[in-house]
Design a protein around this motif. Structure first.
Motif, PDB file in Angstrom:
ATOM      1  N   LYS A 296      33.503  76.040  32.411  1.00 32.12           N
ATOM      2  CA  LYS A 296      34.620  75.094  32.502  1.00 32.12           C
ATOM      3  C   LYS A 296      34.177  73.689  32.891  1.00 32.12           C
ATOM      4  N   ILE A 297      33.105  73.567  33.680  1.00 33.03           N
ATOM      5  CA  ILE A 297      32.697  72.223  34.116  1.00 33.03           C
ATOM      6  C   ILE A 297      31.274  71.863  33.709  1.00 33.03           C
ATOM      7  N   ALA A 298      30.600  72.715  32.960  1.00 30.38           N
ATOM      8  CA  ALA A 298      29.253  72.400  32.490  1.00 30.38           C
ATOM      9  C   ALA A 298      29.313  71.170  31.580  1.00 30.38           C
ATOM     10  N   PRO A 299      28.440  70.187  31.780  1.00 31.59           N
ATOM     11  CA  PRO A 299      28.447  69.004  30.902  1.00 31.59           C
ATOM     12  C   PRO A 299      28.282  69.377  29.439  1.00 31.59           C
ATOM     13  N   LEU A 300      27.482  70.402  29.192  1.00 35.23           N
ATOM     14  CA  LEU A 300      27.230  70.906  27.849  1.00 35.23           C
ATOM     15  C   LEU A 300      27.462  72.414  27.883  1.00 35.23           C
ATOM     16  N   GLN A 301      28.385  72.898  27.068  1.00 32.30           N
ATOM     17  CA  GLN A 301      28.725  74.324  27.098  1.00 32.30           C
ATOM     18  C   GLN A 301      27.893  75.155  26.133  1.00 32.30           C
ATOM     19  N   VAL A 302      27.562  74.569  24.996  1.00 28.13           N
ATOM     20  CA  VAL A 302      26.822  75.278  23.950  1.00 28.13           C
ATOM     21  C   VAL A 302      25.764  74.360  23.355  1.00 28.13           C
ATOM     22  N   VAL A 303      24.581  74.883  23.154  1.00 27.06           N
ATOM     23  CA  VAL A 303      23.537  74.141  22.447  1.00 27.06           C
ATOM     24  C   VAL A 303      23.072  74.978  21.263  1.00 27.06           C
ATOM     25  N   ILE A 304      22.879  74.328  20.122  1.00 30.07           N
ATOM     26  CA  ILE A 304      22.379  74.997  18.921  1.00 30.07           C
ATOM     27  C   ILE A 304      20.964  74.493  18.648  1.00 30.07           C
ATOM     28  N   VAL A 305      20.035  75.419  18.535  1.00 27.88           N
ATOM     29  CA  VAL A 305      18.641  75.073  18.284  1.00 27.88           C
ATOM     30  C   VAL A 305      18.211  75.662  16.936  1.00 27.88           C
ATOM     31  N   PRO A 306      17.804  74.803  15.986  1.00 26.35           N
ATOM     32  CA  PRO A 306      17.348  75.314  14.689  1.00 26.35           C
ATOM     33  C   PRO A 306      15.880  75.752  14.745  1.00 26.35           C
ATOM     34  N   ILE A 307      15.559  76.771  13.972  1.00 21.69           N
ATOM     35  CA  ILE A 307      14.166  77.233  13.851  1.00 21.69           C
ATOM     36  C   ILE A 307      13.817  77.200  12.366  1.00 21.69           C
ATOM     37  N   TYR A 308      12.880  76.354  11.981  1.00 25.77           N
ATOM     38  CA  TYR A 308      12.639  76.142  10.556  1.00 25.77           C
ATOM     39  C   TYR A 308      11.199  75.695  10.302  1.00 25.77           C
ATOM     40  N   LYS A 309      10.841  75.778   9.027  1.00 25.18           N
ATOM     41  CA  LYS A 309       9.573  75.226   8.539  1.00 25.18           C
ATOM     42  C   LYS A 309       9.889  74.405   7.290  1.00 25.18           C
ATOM     43  N   GLY A 310       9.666  73.127   7.392  1.00 25.38           N
ATOM     44  CA  GLY A 310       9.899  72.253   6.249  1.00 25.38           C
ATOM     45  C   GLY A 310      11.320  71.751   6.146  1.00 25.38           C
ATOM     46  N   ASP A 311      11.477  70.668   5.394  1.00 27.84           N
ATOM     47  CA  ASP A 311      12.764  69.990   5.265  1.00 27.84           C
ATOM     48  C   ASP A 311      13.802  70.832   4.523  1.00 27.84           C
ATOM     49  N   GLU A 312      13.355  71.651   3.563  1.00 30.74           N
ATOM     50  CA  GLU A 312      14.297  72.440   2.781  1.00 30.74           C
ATOM     51  C   GLU A 312      15.026  73.453   3.658  1.00 30.74           C
ATOM     52  N   GLN A 313      14.249  74.166   4.500  1.00 34.50           N
ATOM     53  CA  GLN A 313      14.882  75.109   5.424  1.00 34.50           C
ATOM     54  C   GLN A 313      15.812  74.383   6.386  1.00 34.50           C
ATOM     55  N   LYS A 314      15.347  73.234   6.873  1.00 37.20           N
ATOM     56  CA  LYS A 314      16.138  72.501   7.863  1.00 37.20           C
ATOM     57  C   LYS A 314      17.473  72.031   7.275  1.00 37.20           C
ATOM     58  N   SER A 315      17.452  71.573   6.020  1.00 37.12           N
ATOM     59  CA  SER A 315      18.693  71.054   5.435  1.00 37.12           C
ATOM     60  C   SER A 315      19.763  72.142   5.351  1.00 37.12           C
ATOM     61  N   GLY A 316      19.350  73.365   5.028  1.00 33.57           N
ATOM     62  CA  GLY A 316      20.310  74.472   4.968  1.00 33.57           C
ATOM     63  C   GLY A 316      20.864  74.803   6.336  1.00 33.57           C
ATOM     64  N   ILE A 317      19.990  74.822   7.349  1.00 40.47           N
ATOM     65  CA  ILE A 317      20.433  75.101   8.720  1.00 40.47           C
ATOM     66  C   ILE A 317      21.324  73.973   9.232  1.00 40.47           C
ATOM     67  N   ASP A 318      20.944  72.720   8.908  1.00 36.68           N
ATOM     68  CA  ASP A 318      21.756  71.565   9.324  1.00 36.68           C
ATOM     69  C   ASP A 318      23.195  71.699   8.819  1.00 36.68           C
ATOM     70  N   ALA A 319      23.332  72.054   7.562  1.00 39.22           N
ATOM     71  CA  ALA A 319      24.670  72.154   6.970  1.00 39.22           C
ATOM     72  C   ALA A 319      25.508  73.207   7.691  1.00 39.22           C
ATOM     73  N   LYS A 320      24.912  74.371   7.959  1.00 41.22           N
ATOM     74  CA  LYS A 320      25.639  75.433   8.649  1.00 41.22           C
ATOM     75  C   LYS A 320      25.939  75.044  10.098  1.00 41.22           C
ATOM     76  N   ALA A 321      24.961  74.408  10.774  1.00 37.63           N
ATOM     77  CA  ALA A 321      25.157  73.985  12.168  1.00 37.63           C
ATOM     78  C   ALA A 321      26.304  72.982  12.274  1.00 37.63           C
ATOM     79  N   ASN A 322      26.404  72.077  11.306  1.00 36.74           N
ATOM     80  CA  ASN A 322      27.484  71.084  11.336  1.00 36.74           C
ATOM     81  C   ASN A 322      28.848  71.751  11.163  1.00 36.74           C
ATOM     82  N   GLU A 323      28.891  72.814  10.339  1.00 39.22           N
ATOM     83  CA  GLU A 323      30.141  73.569  10.204  1.00 39.22           C
ATOM     84  C   GLU A 323      30.531  74.218  11.538  1.00 39.22           C
ATOM     85  N   ILE A 324      29.550  74.818  12.194  1.00 42.36           N
ATOM     86  CA  ILE A 324      29.795  75.494  13.481  1.00 42.36           C
ATOM     87  C   ILE A 324      30.257  74.481  14.529  1.00 42.36           C
ATOM     88  N   ILE A 325      29.571  73.333  14.572  1.00 40.25           N
ATOM     89  CA  ILE A 325      29.921  72.290  15.552  1.00 40.25           C
ATOM     90  C   ILE A 325      31.350  71.810  15.333  1.00 40.25           C
TER      91      ILE A 325
END
Length: 491
Positions: A296-325
């Motif tokens: 209830k009072i934590a400055p940050l309640q949830v953190v999402i950390v991506p695990i990837y190799k290369g830009d192609e993997q990261k772009s897919g994770i980025d898109a899904k992470a933005n949906e979740i956020i």
């Protein structure tokens, strides 16, 4: 990261300092006894402040602001008040500096001495009641329900970050009422507000009680308090609410005309909590891996950390992470996506664990293929695999579950560490070997209370409200006693 933290079992005090510093809550200042509250620590305080502010306003209070400086003569008007704070006051004597003609740098200009010295506020009763004198004329002006968010200075010789510093942040409520009953009701109402906040927002159980005469606020008729228990078995006063009677009204001649046009002095209360609550939060919940913060009072309640190799993997994770956020933010969750490339995921996991973020989500390329994410709870450090479709709802439920689990854990610890004793030998043994709250009989005299404190350093933390009557004998004097009180060594 946890290797940098002193274990609680080795040195509890150093463990606490490690968490405050390495958890990025605060830092030491160039000014002795003062601290720098860092953005993460201030974010925690802001969430506490905002929740309390809403609760104050829901009970009819409004905010105002009064001067930092108090004329010295004001403190002299209420004898008990000045005696209580005299040794902690910082005093302003001059209003100008000048260059030393002998080349010694800047010096105080001897020609700029104030006609009356000013006290840097240790608390604001006197300056506020001087204003109330002109604001209150009749019963129509009452009740006057005012709070201020401010800083205060109490010149402490032994300081600890958040727990005891020369300057700290707080709120102080100051109210005026037409009758004694109304003022008493206000004192107890605000104690209930504090207890509600500390239990339901900070996940920290408290005991509501009244202080003994020797432990009262200087100038109060009665002081009500909430007491919490830390993991090392010491108590911490988490908030106080004071029934001031007519003492300050008489000292500053604050009178009102009642409905019968009769002149009388108003009845007063004051109440406050401070950044000390941040210290209580750290000591009550955290572990050897770092901070553990209530959602209830934590400055940050949830953190999402991506695990990837290369830009192609990261772009897919980025898109899904933005949906979740987007989904989580729509539900009021404070969430961060840490896709920085300057540290490995393992380092980030440890960092957010140290900072007490309640929930961590890890998403890798394989997770994305399997339509899942790894979710880790900070309080239990348990990990689970959750489908991406169910992730948002799972996180909301998990935050609520963490909040409740933290309270229940702290409550179980407190209940386990309240010990009834009936003899002096058992009192001393329990204090030395177990600590915690000791429920014991006391004969009601200040002399016995002082003797117990001198012999053991334990003080009467409170006489619990709605305390059941129980005939017994004082643990020290053997004299008759009609009820038990709670003793503890305290911060």
């Amino acid at each position: 990261m946890s290797k940098e933290i002193t274990p609680r079992s080795t040195d509890y005090a150093q463990w606490y300092n490690d968490l405050v510093i390495k958890g990025d809550l605060a830092d030491y200042s160039a000014v002795r006894g003062c601290m720098v509250i860092k953005p993460y620590g201030f974010g925690l305080w802001e969430n506490m402040r905002d929740a309390l502010d809403r609760m104050f306003k829901d009970t009819g209070h409004v905010n105002a602001y009064f001067p930092l400086f108090i004329p010295k003569s004001f403190l002299s008007r209420e004898a008990a008040h000045v005696e209580g704070f005299a040794k902690e006051c910082a005093v302003v004597t001059h209003y100008r500096l000048k260059n030393d003609p002998d080349g010694g740098g800047v010096i105080t200009d001897p020609d700029a001495k104030l006609e009356e010295e000013l006290i840097v506020r240790p608390t604001s009763e006197t300056i506020i009641w001087n204003s109330y004198k002109t604001w209150i004329q009749s019963y129509r002006d009452l009740p006057l329900l005012i709070n201020q968010w401010a800083n205060v200075v109490r010149w402490e010789m032994r300081t600890r970050l958040f727990l005891r510093t020369a300057e700290f942040l707080w709120q102080e409520g100051h109210t005026a009422h037409a009758t004694s009953d109304e003022a008493l009701e206000e004192s107890k109402r605000m104690l209930d507000v504090y207890a509600d906040f500390v239990e339901n927002w900070m996940a920290l159980p408290v005991i509501k009680g009244v202080k003994t005469a020797s432990e009262r606020f200087a100038g109060a008729e009665d002081t009500y308090c909430i007491e919490a228990l830390m993991q090392d078995g010491k108590a911490l006063q988490a908030g106080t609410s004071h029934f001031l009677g007519q003492n300050f009204a008489k000292a500053f001649d604050v009178t009102f005309s009642d409905k019968n046009n009769k002149l009388d002095y108003v009845w007063a209360t004051s109440w406050g909590v401070s950044t000390r609550l941040v210290g209580a939060l750290v000591m009550a919940h955290s572990d050897d891996e770092g901070l553990v913060l209530p959602p209830k009072i934590a400055p940050l309640q949830v953190v999402i950390v991506p695990i990837y190799k290369g830009d192609e993997q990261k772009s897919g994770i980025d898109a899904k992470a933005n949906e979740i956020i987007k989904e989580l933010k729509a539900k009021g969750v404070r969430v961060k996506y840490d896709d920085s490339d300057n540290q490995r995921p393992g380092w980030k996991f440890a960092q957010y664990e140290l900072k007490g973020v309640p929930v961590r989500i890890a998403i890798g390329a394989r997770d994305l293929q399997n339509n899942v994410a790894e979710v880790s709870r900070r309080d239990t450090r348990q990990k689970s695999s959750v489908s991406l479709e169910a992730l948002s709802g799972t996180i909301i439920a998990m935050l609520d579950e963490i909040q409740k689990a933290m309270f229940n854990k702290a409550l179980a610890f407190r209940e386990k560490n309240i010990t009834k004793v009936d003899t002096w030998d058992d009192f001393v043994k329990t204090l030395d070997e177990k600590g915690g709250f000791i429920s014991a009989h006391w004969d009601g005299t200040a002399e016995t209370e002082a003797a117990i404190k001198e012999k053991t350093k334990a003080t009467i933390r409170c006489i619990p409200l709605n305390n059941p009557p129980e005939e017994g004998k004082c643990v020290l004097s053997g004299k008759p006693s009609s009820q038990r009180v709670l003793f503890a060594i305290a911060y």
